[in-house]
Every structure is written in structure tokens, then in C-alpha cells.
Design a protein around this motif. Structure first.
Motif, short mmCIF file in Angstrom:
data_model
loop_
_atom_site.label_atom_id
_atom_site.label_comp_id
_atom_site.label_asym_id
_atom_site.label_seq_id
_atom_site.Cartn_x
_atom_site.Cartn_y
_atom_site.Cartn_z
N GLN A 124 -1.93 5.41 33.00
CA GLN A 124 -1.67 4.56 31.84
C GLN A 124 -2.19 5.22 30.56
N TYR A 126 -2.72 8.51 30.16
CA TYR A 126 -1.93 9.72 29.91
C TYR A 126 -0.60 9.40 29.24
N ARG A 127 0.02 8.28 29.62
CA ARG A 127 1.35 7.95 29.09
C ARG A 127 1.34 7.71 27.59
N TYR A 135 4.19 14.21 34.64
CA TYR A 135 2.95 13.92 35.37
C TYR A 135 3.24 14.16 36.84
N ARG A 150 9.15 12.00 31.64
CA ARG A 150 9.46 11.11 30.52
C ARG A 150 10.91 11.28 30.09
N TRP A 156 9.88 6.47 32.36
CA TRP A 156 9.51 7.59 33.22
C TRP A 156 10.36 7.58 34.48
#
Length: 202
Positions: A124, A126-127, A135, A150, A156
Motif C-alpha cells: 500500500q 509502495y503504490r 512490484y 501499474r 495494477w
């Protein structure tokens, strides 16, 4: 993981961390020690970096092991991904040159202690990083890789594979990552069977 006993500022964290013999994440004001990695974990990390850097030779892009700290500006998280790939020139937070701001791909190698965090709260965080395009979550006790990419609309796209004959394509850097290479020399036990990868699929 063992937490430092009091909340501190990001500046205090960085001052302490740069003098510390062990690594810590900075999460919501808390300095949390990171446990050491297993042999399997280190082999997988080394394999990923070797394959990616081999394909980036002669063009832009770099891959870093877990000593490269990244900052998530939107949430204030400082952490150490297992492998971080930058597609172009690295953007660094300050003159110390030890905090990356623009990861393109992040890899995390799962363990029983970190799996829930890596899949949940950490992803969460990282997004929210605008530069992040992919990822990749890699199991170390079974042949299994999960890949999130992404999309232009911000969603994603998820895919996964458990086949050593498959290859993960990393579109943001134009690299291919065969599972057989990720798990090269990594012993995976399945029931009573013990499989060893020595540069070939068995």
C-alpha cells in the motif's frame, strides 16, 4: 523485528540509522529493526540482481540490493526493498546519496515473518510512489512469483506463475526474468523431495 522504545522524527531516524550496525525501517514515527536474511533469501536476491544487471549493461538503468534505502514521501516510510530497479537516473533525497526517491521496480522476497506486511501495508505504501511501475513478490520456500504492473489508469494488473519454464517480463525496463534463473542454486523441498537448481531445471 524489535522496535525502538519511542517515536522519533525522520531526521532523528536518519541520524541514528546512518550510525547503526543494523538496519531499521522507519514506520509512522517508529524505528523498527530488520531481521537478517536466510541463505535462500540471499541467493534469490543475488540471482535477480545478476540477471537484471546483465540485461541493463550498455543502457540506462540500475539494480540495487537491500542496502539501498528508499523513501515513500506520501507516507513517510523509509525502508529497504530486497531489490530495487531504477529505469533511468537515480534521484536521491540528500547529499548522503543513500536514499532513493524514484524506484521503477521493487522486489520483495517473502518470509513467514514478513509475508503479510509485504503483501499488505508495505505494498500500500509502495503504490503511492509515482515512479513505481512494477512490484514483484518472490517466494523462497516454493517456486512462485507474483507480478503487479501499474496500468495507465492507475490500476495494477496481477499475474503469477509457479513454473520454472516461465519467464517474467519486466516491461518498464525491457528485461526478462526466467524463474529458473531466480531460483538458480536455491533448494526447494516439496514433501520428501528435495530439488536443487544448479543452472538447469530439475
Amino acid at each position: 523485528m524489535a522496535a525502538i522504545a519511542e517515536r522519533i522524527s525522520p531526521q532523528e531516524y536518519l541520524e541514528l540509522e546512518r550510525k547503526s550496525a543494523t538496519k531499521h525501517e522507519y514506520i509512522n514515527g517508529w524505528m523498527v529493526e530488520i531481521a537478517g536474511a536466510s541463505r535462500k533469501h540471499n541467493l534469490i536476491v543475488g540471482n535477480i540482481i545478476y540477471v537484471v544487471m546483465s540485461q541493463l549493461r550498455g543502457r540506462s538503468g540500475e539494480a540495487y540490493p537491500s542496502d539501498m534505502r528508499i523513501c515513500v514521501p506520501a507516507t513517510g516510510l523509509y525502508t529497504y526493498p530486497d531489490v530495487t530497479v531504477v529505469a533511468d537516473k537515480a534521484e536521491l533525497e540528500d547529499a548522503a546519496n543513500d536514499i532513493l526517491l524514484n524506484p521503477t521496480i521493487i522486489f520483495e522476497v517473502l518470509s513467514s515473518a514478513t509475508e503479510g506486511y509485504d503483501r499488505g501495508e508495505k505494498f500500500q505504501n509502495y503504490r503511492t510512489v509515482e515512479s513505481l511501475q512494477e512490484y514483484v513478490v518472490v517466494a523462497q520456500d516454493t517456486y512462485h512469483v507474483e507480478h503487479f504492473v501499474r496500468q495507465p489508469n492507475g490500476q495494477w494488473l496481477f499475474s503469477e506463475t509457479s513454473s520454472l519454464n516461465e519467464t517474467i517480463h519486466l516491461p518498464s525496463v525491457g528485461c526478462d526474468l526466467p524463474l529458473a534463473e531466480i531460483y538458480n542454486k536455491v533448494e526447494i523441498s516439496t514433501g520428501s523431495d528435495n530439488h536443487r537448481m544448479n543452472g538447469r531445471v530439475e
